[in-house]
Design a protein around this motif. Structure first.
Motif, PDB file in Angstrom:
ATOM      1  N   THR A  34     -19.241  94.631  66.816  1.00  0.00           N
ATOM      2  CA  THR A  34     -18.997  94.743  65.376  1.00  0.00           C
ATOM      3  C   THR A  34     -19.166  93.432  64.617  1.00  0.00           C
ATOM      4  OG1 THR A  34     -16.618  94.382  65.764  1.00  0.00           O
ATOM      5  CG2 THR A  34     -17.401  96.657  65.695  1.00  0.00           C
ATOM      6  N   ILE A  35     -18.731  92.322  65.202  1.00  0.00           N
ATOM      7  CA  ILE A  35     -18.759  91.044  64.484  1.00  0.00           C
ATOM      8  C   ILE A  35     -20.083  90.319  64.686  1.00  0.00           C
ATOM      9  CG2 ILE A  35     -17.667  88.775  64.253  1.00  0.00           C
ATOM     10  CD1 ILE A  35     -15.036  90.061  65.061  1.00  0.00           C
ATOM     11  N   THR A  36     -20.490  90.159  65.940  1.00  0.00           N
ATOM     12  CA  THR A  36     -21.746  89.452  66.208  1.00  0.00           C
ATOM     13  C   THR A  36     -22.963  90.368  66.133  1.00  0.00           C
ATOM     14  OG1 THR A  36     -21.595  89.805  68.597  1.00  0.00           O
ATOM     15  CG2 THR A  36     -20.498  87.857  67.710  1.00  0.00           C
ATOM     16  N   ARG A  37     -22.701  91.696  66.055  1.00  0.00           N
ATOM     17  CA  ARG A  37     -23.758  92.704  65.928  1.00  0.00           C
ATOM     18  C   ARG A  37     -24.749  92.689  67.101  1.00  0.00           C
ATOM     19  NH1 ARG A  37     -23.820  95.276  61.155  1.00  0.00           N
ATOM     20  NH2 ARG A  37     -22.598  94.393  59.435  1.00  0.00           N
ATOM     21  N   ILE A  38     -24.230  92.374  68.270  1.00  0.00           N
ATOM     22  CA  ILE A  38     -25.042  92.493  69.481  1.00  0.00           C
ATOM     23  C   ILE A  38     -25.123  93.967  69.858  1.00  0.00           C
ATOM     24  CG2 ILE A  38     -25.205  91.862  71.925  1.00  0.00           C
ATOM     25  CD1 ILE A  38     -23.675  89.341  71.327  1.00  0.00           C
ATOM     26  N   GLN A  39     -26.269  94.401  70.317  1.00  0.00           N
ATOM     27  CA  GLN A  39     -26.416  95.800  70.719  1.00  0.00           C
ATOM     28  C   GLN A  39     -25.406  96.141  71.807  1.00  0.00           C
ATOM     29  OE1 GLN A  39     -30.492  96.399  71.889  1.00  0.00           O
ATOM     30  NE2 GLN A  39     -31.211  96.561  69.772  1.00  0.00           N
ATOM     31  N   PRO A  40     -24.781  97.316  71.715  1.00  0.00           N
ATOM     32  CA  PRO A  40     -23.721  97.675  72.667  1.00  0.00           C
ATOM     33  C   PRO A  40     -24.109  97.546  74.127  1.00  0.00           C
ATOM     34  CG  PRO A  40     -23.769  99.240  70.863  1.00  0.00           C
ATOM     35  CD  PRO A  40     -24.954  98.341  70.670  1.00  0.00           C
ATOM     36  N   ILE A  41     -25.337  97.938  74.465  1.00  0.00           N
ATOM     37  CA  ILE A  41     -25.743  97.881  75.869  1.00  0.00           C
ATOM     38  C   ILE A  41     -25.800  96.442  76.368  1.00  0.00           C
ATOM     39  CG2 ILE A  41     -28.229  97.819  75.396  1.00  0.00           C
ATOM     40  CD1 ILE A  41     -28.588  99.668  77.838  1.00  0.00           C
ATOM     41  N   ILE A  42     -26.169  95.494  75.491  1.00  0.00           N
ATOM     42  CA  ILE A  42     -26.221  94.083  75.870  1.00  0.00           C
ATOM     43  C   ILE A  42     -24.829  93.477  75.852  1.00  0.00           C
ATOM     44  CG2 ILE A  42     -27.188  91.822  75.319  1.00  0.00           C
ATOM     45  CD1 ILE A  42     -29.221  93.888  76.303  1.00  0.00           C
ATOM     46  N   ALA A  43     -24.049  93.812  74.825  1.00  0.00           N
ATOM     47  CA  ALA A  43     -22.697  93.263  74.685  1.00  0.00           C
ATOM     48  C   ALA A  43     -21.829  93.624  75.881  1.00  0.00           C
ATOM     49  CB  ALA A  43     -22.064  93.769  73.390  1.00  0.00           C
ATOM     50  N   THR A  44     -21.905  94.868  76.325  1.00  0.00           N
ATOM     51  CA  THR A  44     -21.073  95.305  77.450  1.00  0.00           C
ATOM     52  C   THR A  44     -21.678  94.926  78.795  1.00  0.00           C
ATOM     53  OG1 THR A  44     -22.113  97.507  77.376  1.00  0.00           O
ATOM     54  CG2 THR A  44     -20.075  97.199  76.151  1.00  0.00           C
ATOM     55  N   LEU A  45     -22.992  94.699  78.815  1.00  0.00           N
ATOM     56  CA  LEU A  45     -23.639  94.235  80.042  1.00  0.00           C
ATOM     57  C   LEU A  45     -23.133  92.844  80.415  1.00  0.00           C
ATOM     58  CD1 LEU A  45     -25.781  94.803  82.236  1.00  0.00           C
ATOM     59  CD2 LEU A  45     -27.469  93.723  80.726  1.00  0.00           C
ATOM     60  N   ILE A  46     -22.808  92.041  79.404  1.00  0.00           N
ATOM     61  CA  ILE A  46     -22.274  90.698  79.647  1.00  0.00           C
ATOM     62  C   ILE A  46     -20.988  90.774  80.456  1.00  0.00           C
ATOM     63  CG2 ILE A  46     -21.290  88.653  78.526  1.00  0.00           C
ATOM     64  CD1 ILE A  46     -23.171  89.225  76.153  1.00  0.00           C
ATOM     65  N   LEU A  47     -20.055  91.631  80.012  1.00  0.00           N
ATOM     66  CA  LEU A  47     -18.787  91.770  80.732  1.00  0.00           C
ATOM     67  C   LEU A  47     -18.966  92.526  82.047  1.00  0.00           C
ATOM     68  CD1 LEU A  47     -15.798  91.198  80.734  1.00  0.00           C
ATOM     69  CD2 LEU A  47     -15.418  93.311  79.455  1.00  0.00           C
ATOM     70  N   MET A  48     -19.952  93.402  82.113  1.00  0.00           N
ATOM     71  CA  MET A  48     -20.217  94.103  83.365  1.00  0.00           C
ATOM     72  C   MET A  48     -20.540  93.111  84.482  1.00  0.00           C
ATOM     73  SD  MET A  48     -23.345  96.737  84.215  1.00  0.00           S
ATOM     74  CE  MET A  48     -23.655  97.320  85.868  1.00  0.00           C
ATOM     75  N   VAL A  49     -21.353  92.105  84.162  1.00  0.00           N
ATOM     76  CA  VAL A  49     -21.741  91.104  85.150  1.00  0.00           C
ATOM     77  C   VAL A  49     -20.634  90.073  85.347  1.00  0.00           C
ATOM     78  CG1 VAL A  49     -23.416  89.317  85.713  1.00  0.00           C
ATOM     79  CG2 VAL A  49     -24.175  91.432  84.612  1.00  0.00           C
ATOM     80  N   ALA A  50     -20.153  89.522  84.234  1.00  0.00           N
ATOM     81  CA  ALA A  50     -19.133  88.476  84.326  1.00  0.00           C
ATOM     82  C   ALA A  50     -17.802  89.027  84.819  1.00  0.00           C
ATOM     83  CB  ALA A  50     -18.942  87.818  82.960  1.00  0.00           C
ATOM     84  N   GLY A  51     -17.478  90.278  84.437  1.00  0.00           N
ATOM     85  CA  GLY A  51     -16.203  90.874  84.806  1.00  0.00           C
ATOM     86  C   GLY A  51     -16.041  91.030  86.302  1.00  0.00           C
ATOM     87  N   ARG A  52     -17.120  91.380  86.986  1.00  0.00           N
ATOM     88  CA  ARG A  52     -17.046  91.511  88.438  1.00  0.00           C
ATOM     89  C   ARG A  52     -16.740  90.153  89.071  1.00  0.00           C
ATOM     90  NH1 ARG A  52     -16.133  96.076  90.990  1.00  0.00           N
ATOM     91  NH2 ARG A  52     -17.483  97.092  89.456  1.00  0.00           N
ATOM     92  N   GLY A  53     -17.310  89.096  88.478  1.00  0.00           N
ATOM     93  CA  GLY A  53     -17.007  87.745  88.955  1.00  0.00           C
ATOM     94  C   GLY A  53     -15.571  87.360  88.667  1.00  0.00           C
TER      95      GLY A  53
END
Length: 346
Positions: free
Chosen positions: A125-144
């Motif tokens: 909502t704030i940075t207006r990153i596409q949802p698939i990219i925004a959540t992909l960041i946490l998908m990768v980093a979150g597992r770490g």
């Protein structure tokens, strides 16, 4: 009446679920049998509900996100982080059997899950990153992050109060079923008895028009991502408490894909707009029943995912009205060519 039933959004998901259950019954005649041991119900149907509870929870949250036109690929990582945080908190406690320690561990996991959901929502909502990219960041980093919390090890705990979340029973049924029922009831009441559901569908159908109409689209989107994170966090608690351990590497693995499939099978479009919570629940049950079926008939582990993918593809195609119309049209052309020619000239 028959036509309306045929066109109902739940017709095909329920039909597929019924077909899977019927196949299991034919393959194993005692599949529907229930037994009472120690005052609790046991059986294959109970196992499907119990083991499918985390996926149903994640899918409920995913439904609302997809209804806004978004997607959340990080739910599997949040599941792992939630379980890791709870088990780490309990393992560091001085009194392993303390009920207050469990309350603190559950609270820490829930708060962290909500914060992670808020992070996803803020990126969208704030940075207006596409949802698939925004959540992909946490998908990768979150597992770490989950592996950092567990130091790359499997954390085991021994606390009967914590185990009750995923392995306990209430009124002869697994406690996890009641957690899912409560989440579904709350989500249904909020989205169907208040204007929240209309807001979500409006944002998913046309976010710009909703904004111009005075609807706070960003607030709606942020809220659904927070709720999705909350659902994933609770699912992580159920998973980790069921086995009394946390595995940052494998917990919640591929849950994001199963949840998306459950939403699609349930009739909700990935383009956003109208959504069906009950359809999602049935979709999640289809996936869990399919998993149970694959293991029961002895499919080799190395091709389990392939078989699952083909079955899910078949379910989605059967459910597609456009695909069914194409098949019917081709069948008529092949079997009644003269009738098709007369219709075309007419």
């Amino acid at each position: 009446m028959g036509g309306k039933l045929y066109r109902h959004h739940l017709f095909w998901p329920v039909t597929v679920l019924g077909a899977l259950l019927l196949f299991n019954l034919i393959y194993s005649p005692d599949f529907f049998s229930l037994v009472i041991r120690g005052g609790n119900l046991y059986g294959s149907l109970i196992d499907i509900l119990n083991f499918g509870a985390p996926l149903i929870l994640v899918s409920i949250g995913m439904t609302l996100v997809i209804a806004t036109g978004g997607i959340d690929l990080s739910v599997g990582s949040i599941v792992a982080i939630s379980g890791a945080m709870a088990c780490l908190t309990i393992s560091k406690g001085t009194d392993q059997s303390s009920f207050l320690l469990v309350i603190g561990a559950v609270g820490a996991s829930i708060i962290l899950s909500v914060v992670l959901g808020m992070w996803n929502g803020a990126l969208v909502t704030i940075t207006r990153i596409q949802p698939i990219i925004a959540t992909l960041i946490l998908m990768v980093a979150g597992r770490g992050i989950a592996q950092l919390i567990t130091s790359g090890q499997i954390i085991t705990v021994s606390n009967s109060n914590y185990e009750y979340i995923g392995a306990g029973s209430l009124a002869a049924l697994p406690f996890s079923i009641f957690i899912v029922a409560a989440a579904l009831l709350i989500a249904s009441l909020l989205t169907r008895r208040t204007a929240i559901g209309l807001f979500i569908e409006s944002v998913g159908s046309n976010p710009e028009a909703s904004r111009l109409a005075g609807l706070r689209s960003k607030t709606v989107i942020l809220t659904v991502y927070i709720f999705c994170g909350l659902c994933a966090g609770v699912a992580g608690l159920i998973l980790s408490s069921n086995v009394s351990s946390a595995d940052g590497n494998n917990a919640g693995l591929w849950y994001e894909l199963d949840a998306i499939l459950a939403v699609v099978i349930g009739g909700t479009s990935l383009n956003g707009g109208r959504f069906y919570l009950m359809g999602t629940v049935i979709g999640a049950l289809i996936i869990q029943t399919l998993t149970t079926t694959i293991y029961m008939i002895g499919v080799p582990p190395e091709i389990t995912l392939v078989v699952k993918a083909f079955v899910v593809l078949a379910v989605c195609l059967i459910q597609s009205e456009a695909f069914r119309k194409t098949l019917i049209t081709r069948w008529k052309k092949r079997n009644y060519p003269a009738e098709q020619e007369v219709t075309r000239h007419a």
